[in-house]
Design an enzyme around this catalytic site. Sequence first.
Site, short mmCIF file in Angstrom:
data_model
loop_
_atom_site.label_atom_id
_atom_site.label_comp_id
_atom_site.label_asym_id
_atom_site.label_seq_id
_atom_site.Cartn_x
_atom_site.Cartn_y
_atom_site.Cartn_z
N GLY A 182 3.51 6.38 8.07
CA GLY A 182 4.88 6.62 7.61
C GLY A 182 5.82 5.52 8.06
CG HIS A 213 -0.33 0.28 2.52
ND1 HIS A 213 0.04 -0.72 3.39
CD2 HIS A 213 0.00 1.45 3.13
CE1 HIS A 213 0.57 -0.18 4.48
NE2 HIS A 213 0.55 1.13 4.34
CG ASP A 216 0.24 -4.14 3.01
OD1 ASP A 216 0.35 -3.52 1.94
OD2 ASP A 216 0.22 -3.57 4.13
CB SER A 274 3.27 1.58 6.31
OG SER A 274 2.14 1.69 7.14
#
Length: 456
Positions: free
Chosen positions: A267, A164, A194, A269
């Site tokens: 941020g 993402h 993901d 992630s």
Amino acid sequence: MYNDEQNLYHYTYRKDGSESGQQNAGPAGDGAVGTVQSEPQRPIQEMKPVKKNRMGLKVTALALCCALLGGALGGGIVWGVSRATSEATVQVSDRTVSQVSLKTVDGKTEMTDAEVYAANVNSVVSINVTGTSGYNFFGQPVQTASAGSGFVLTTDGYIVTNYHVVENAETVKVTMYNGDEYDARYVGGDEDYDIAVIKVEASDLQAVTLGDSERLNVGDHVLAIGNPLGELTFSMSGGMVSSVNRAINVDGTPFNMIQTDASINHGNSGGPLFNSFGEVVGIVSAKLESTSSGSSVEGLGFAIPINDVISMIQDIMTNGYVTNKAYLGATVGTLTQSMAQQYSYDISKGAFVYSVEENGPADQAGLQLGDVITKIDDTEITSLDDLTAAKKGCAAGDTSTLTIYRQGETMTLEITWGAVPAEQQTTTQTQSQQETSGNAGTVNPYDLFDYFFGNR
């Protein structure tokens, strides 16, 4: 009056007892001049001394002495304090500051938090992405910008992050801890897990060392390094493992997660989660927020266990997508209670089969339109989410037993999972379940029953 001689406080200045200059005019007569007559002399009253209250004077004197003494003492104290202040010294520690030693991550040496940071910060990257999210009222493209984190997996520039973070990105820029910036290209990723891989043209980069997420225990110390809020680059936060194998749902997709109370924000992630040996045991992926009771829930961070995705990451590096991800070859959705009532099914939970791909794995196993999958091996399936989660535990070429409901009967089928076709690349396209009563997606329910049971 002040000149009243009866006043004890009046003093006379007469020497002879008479006041010179005073005249007593006689009665006016036939022009005779009045004679001056002396006033009869009066005895001079002496002023009696006023009896003084000597006790009051003593008390007053004592009070004055005390006041003077108190003032002297106060002045002495102030002087003493002033003197003491002027002579005070600030204590400064002369402790020799210990230098953080740069250690090599070998999986055997446990490190302090500072040592973990020093050993890995050069392997963490800040990622800035630009893209387009639709068009405005005037038909102009709307530019978007976002930020995330990642980590160097290989010395020649392969970097791991979240899907993402770089999804639909037009430009991806990577910044290293030393300030070096690179333009990165998207290699591939998988939305269901993901995960994504990007590549920069560089050499001799410092790569991380992967650990074993299966060895994590609740209570183990973990650290996250990343780019919180897209501005606080290369920040480290720490906490403990709050739970392992935590099943959570993110936008309809089930995930198996490591739960931690380390501070994780937007941020972070895509950044790495380290154990106390400096090994990467997870990929920070989400922060669960709740607006229940009008307040946000803090202390809930999540990371994807590295063991769950490392083989897929390597697959993406080689092929651009996950080639061994289990593929069903059917369009499925969640069976709702309203659908079950409309179709007169005896069950109300499961994964409803809307269509079957010709010659696909489902078709070869004998799965048909209108079937309801209720189990995969020993895992109960009550919805599409359950099916998606169960598929994550399988790989292309694996064989599983499907328990299905068909025409009022329960039966089992053997399926060999296929591989995701190359044209699909990242994920199997499935049809979302419809919550509206009487609506079974794009498939007419009467066509389904005509297909299986004839006209009704």
